[in-house]
Design an enzyme around this catalytic site. Structure first.
Site: not given
Length: 323
Positions: A21, A75, A104, A206, A228-229
């Site tokens: 999320p 979420q 977060c 990562d 994620g990223r």
């Protein structure tokens, strides 16, 4: 075999690769795009429990998953039991899984005591988890960081609390709040969490390609990974990692034509959902999709001035013809 089905409570995922999320990123159009490449589950952007409690219209739009392939995790974040319990009950009607955000790092979130700020108050963190589990009618998961800073590493402690109150699975990001996204994710801490509990543990941080995914599995023993990223401008990462874990071979990178088709589909979905206001939000996605391509920085400067769908489609077509 690192790639396998994953059971979270009574929900079985096709595989153990999950889209994280991410606020401002994992909206409905991006989730639909990622789902094409077969992650086991996708997650909504985080939604404020207070906003859900007060029936905020903008937050209700965040929770729209109409027509999407399942399963989807919703979420929620907040730091008081009443609104978190209410939000858990409310989103359970739409969600396959309810996820609690205790990771977060954003200043506007932690200043209210939410997100990773709860890692400094384990008593309150436990109350939140208990309230969510009690009020949700679907399995509950927890996503959190290893601690607030290097003096406050609580990863194993939180994992044990989560298991004891009935959380069905946990996702651990191997950084502290004070690190934000700098440095490297601590795989040793993730490994310790995995060894401390019997519920599924999902590793996060990562994972940007096939090798980093394999490394997370090998060095921590996690049951699944959350990306994620690494998915920014790269929704095919799920397909590539799955293929690599199954065969040991790498799929070729998508061709420019394939990239162009995905970008156009993403634009169409976003405009369909929100109207042309979505073009501004799409700029960052288009920048991610075209990163490292020829003259991409000049192209980004051009699209940052565009506000209509037709114009942006034309510019993208023109740009891809030059490649």
């Amino acid at each position: 075999m690192y790639l396998h089905k994953l059971k979270i409570g009574n929900v079985e995922l096709e595989n153990n690769l999950i889209l994280a999320p991410m606020a401002g990123v994992t909206n409905q159009p991006f989730r639909i795009i990622c789902k094409q490449f077969r992650p086991g589950m996708v997650c909504t952007e985080m939604a404020s429990s207070r906003a859900i409690f007060h029936d905020d219209k903008k937050t209700n739009r965040l929770l729209n998953t109409e027509g999407e392939n399942r399963p989807i995790s919703f979420q929620i974040f907040g730091s008081d039991e009443e609104t978190m319990g209410y939000a858990a009950n409310y989103v359970s009607k739409m969600a396959d899984i309810v996820d609690i955000n205790m990771g977060c790092p954003a200043p506007k979130v932690v200043k209210n005591g939410d997100g990773s700020k709860l890692l400094l108050d384990l008593q309150q963190a436990e109350k939140i988890m208990t309230a969510v589990v009690k009020n949700a009618s679907v399995p509950v998961t927890l996503k959190y960081r290893k601690g607030w800073d290097k003096e406050n590493i609580v990863a194993v402690e939180i994992a044990k609390i989560a298991e004891s109150v009935g959380i069905s699975a946990i996702t651990i990001h191997g950084r502290t709040r004070s690190e934000f996204y700098s440095g490297i994710a601590d795989l040793e801490e993730i490994k310790q969490v995995k060894q401390a509990v019997n519920i599924p543990v999902i590793g996060n941080g990562d994972i940007t390609d096939e090798e980093s995914a394999l490394k997370m599995f090998q060095e921590t023993g996690v049951d699944g990974i959350m990306i994620g990223r690494g998915s920014f401008g790269n929704p095919w990462i799920f397909q590539k990692i799955a293929h690599f874990l199954e065969t040991g071979e790498k799929l070729p990178d998508p061709s420019n034509q394939e990239k162009l088709e995905i970008i156009k589909k993403h634009i169409n979905l976003a405009v369909e959902e929100k109207g042309e206001i979505a073009i501004k939000e799409l700029r960052k996605h288009i920048a991610w999709y075209t990163k490292n391509l020829k003259n991409s920085s000049e192209f980004r400067n051009t699209i940052n001035k565009i506000e209509t769908k037709q114009e942006i489609m034309n510019k993208i077509e023109e740009y891809f013809k030059t490649l």
